[in-house]
Scaffold this motif. Structure first.
Motif, PDB file in Angstrom:
ATOM      1  N   ILE A  56       0.844  -1.198   0.000  1.00 46.90           N
ATOM      2  CA  ILE A  56       0.000   0.000   0.000  1.00 46.90           C
ATOM      3  C   ILE A  56       0.874   1.241   0.000  1.00 46.90           C
ATOM      4  N   SER A  57       0.591   2.121  -0.939  1.00 44.93           N
ATOM      5  CA  SER A  57       1.314   3.391  -0.979  1.00 44.93           C
ATOM      6  C   SER A  57       0.313   4.531  -0.993  1.00 44.93           C
ATOM      7  N   ALA A  58       0.730   5.630  -0.392  1.00 46.41           N
ATOM      8  CA  ALA A  58      -0.091   6.833  -0.416  1.00 46.41           C
ATOM      9  C   ALA A  58       0.813   7.977  -0.013  1.00 46.41           C
ATOM     10  N   PRO A  59       0.593   9.154  -0.582  1.00 44.50           N
ATOM     11  CA  PRO A  59       1.425  10.272  -0.169  1.00 44.50           C
ATOM     12  C   PRO A  59       1.334  10.498   1.332  1.00 44.50           C
ATOM     13  N   SER A  60       2.435  10.979   1.887  1.00 43.59           N
ATOM     14  CA  SER A  60       2.506  11.295   3.313  1.00 43.59           C
ATOM     15  C   SER A  60       1.390  12.274   3.695  1.00 43.59           C
ATOM     16  N   GLY A  61       0.635  11.963   4.726  1.00 47.13           N
ATOM     17  CA  GLY A  61      -0.434  12.860   5.170  1.00 47.13           C
ATOM     18  C   GLY A  61      -1.775  12.530   4.536  1.00 47.13           C
ATOM     19  N   CYS A  62      -1.820  11.435   3.799  1.00 45.71           N
ATOM     20  CA  CYS A  62      -3.022  11.072   3.062  1.00 45.71           C
ATOM     21  C   CYS A  62      -4.058  10.374   3.948  1.00 45.71           C
ATOM     22  N   GLY A  63      -3.626   9.999   5.130  1.00 43.71           N
ATOM     23  CA  GLY A  63      -4.550   9.337   6.052  1.00 43.71           C
ATOM     24  C   GLY A  63      -4.493   7.823   5.957  1.00 43.71           C
ATOM     25  N   LYS A  64      -3.455   7.304   5.298  1.00 43.69           N
ATOM     26  CA  LYS A  64      -3.420   5.842   5.109  1.00 43.69           C
ATOM     27  C   LYS A  64      -3.221   5.112   6.433  1.00 43.69           C
ATOM     28  N   PRO A  85      -4.055  20.451  -2.751  1.00 42.90           N
ATOM     29  CA  PRO A  85      -4.278  21.457  -1.687  1.00 42.90           C
ATOM     30  C   PRO A  85      -4.818  20.835  -0.391  1.00 42.90           C
ATOM     31  N   GLU A  86      -5.682  19.819  -0.537  1.00 46.68           N
ATOM     32  CA  GLU A  86      -6.226  19.150   0.654  1.00 46.68           C
ATOM     33  C   GLU A  86      -5.101  18.401   1.393  1.00 46.68           C
ATOM     34  N   LEU A  87      -4.190  17.825   0.640  1.00 39.75           N
ATOM     35  CA  LEU A  87      -3.058  17.126   1.252  1.00 39.75           C
ATOM     36  C   LEU A  87      -2.207  18.123   2.053  1.00 39.75           C
ATOM     37  N   ARG A  88      -1.970  19.309   1.456  1.00 37.76           N
ATOM     38  CA  ARG A  88      -1.184  20.335   2.144  1.00 37.76           C
ATOM     39  C   ARG A  88      -1.891  20.746   3.439  1.00 37.76           C
ATOM     40  N   ILE A 102       5.126  17.492  -0.200  1.00 38.54           N
ATOM     41  CA  ILE A 102       4.109  17.738  -1.243  1.00 38.54           C
ATOM     42  C   ILE A 102       4.706  17.433  -2.616  1.00 38.54           C
ATOM     43  N   SER A 103       5.950  17.874  -2.809  1.00 34.68           N
ATOM     44  CA  SER A 103       6.566  17.641  -4.121  1.00 34.68           C
ATOM     45  C   SER A 103       6.799  16.141  -4.346  1.00 34.68           C
TER      46      SER A 103
END
Ligand code: 5GP
Length: 202
Positions: A9-17, A127-130, A148-149
């Motif tokens: 499972i992968s998801a950007p940091s802060g995505c709530g995974k 923007p929601e991730l930020r 974010i990048s």
């Protein structure tokens, strides 16, 4: 014995995974969550051996040299990797394993173990991730911008995954992830034995 399935499972940091995963793990006691090793420092509230094994860069490099990592990468200046032995042992015992890792590592896993099932969790928007990362407040603004990048690069790599879902509402996301895990276990390839057994008694 049927081998366990490997889910990545992968998801950007802060995505709530993390929240989705902990709920799914609570509901599925037979899933083994692989604890990664990292050279980053523990955040407040994180525990050694639960969130990560916190090791030095020297220890990490030694593990790589000894072939002890299933995959590894550098992310925002720190090493992260999956200790190999436990994952292989669990799969051999027929236990399903979940890795929660970023996309470069996920690609390495897919290359080494083509049967691995890759699942990507999208944020509703960048923007929601930020906003979520700022709200979490565990990183300084410059680190947040770096994350974010990285997130944008990670989202671009999600085209290589087997499943993609969006974390908008937690309850829906939990159901989505459970549906993916269940469906992945019900494929023909996984169940030829079962068909054979039914036919034997026809
Ligand atoms: P964090 O510092 O927020 O805990 O994690 C940063 C990123 O590293 C996240 O995208 C997380 O999924 C990823 N990560 C955690 N453990 C591993 C690992 O063992 N291998 C790889 N490749 N990435 C990992």
């Amino acid at each position: 014995m049927t081998k366990g399935k490997l889910f990545v499972i992968s998801a950007p940091s802060g995505c709530g995974k993390g929240t989705i995963l902990s709920e799914v793990l609570k509901n599925n006691k037979n899933l083994f969550f692989s604890v990664s090793a990292t050279t980053r420092s523990p955040r407040d509230g994180e525990t050694e051996g639960v969130n990560y094994y916190y090791i030095t860069e020297e220890e990490f490099k030694r593990e790589i040299d000894n072939g002890g990592m299933l995959e590894y990468t550098q992310y925002c200046g720190h090493y992260y990797g999956t200790p190999k032995k436990k994952v292989i042992d669990k799969l051999e015992q027929g236990i399903d394993v979940i890795l929660e890792i970023e996309t470069i590592g996920a690609m390495q896993v897919k290359k080494a173990m083509n049967e691995a099932i890759l699942i990507f969790i999208l944020p509703p928007s960048v923007p929601e991730l930020r906003r979520r990362l700022n709200k979490r407040g565990t990183e300084k603004p410059d680190v947040i911008e770096k994350r974010i990048s990285e997130a944008v690069d990670e989202i671009k790599r999600s085209y290589n995954y087997d499943y993609v879902m969006m974390n908008d509402e937690l309850e829906v996301s939990i159901k989505d992830l459970e549906a993916i895990l269940t469906a992945s276990k019900l494929t023909i390839d996984n169940n030829k034995n079962m068909i054979g057994e039914v036919l034997e008694n026809a």
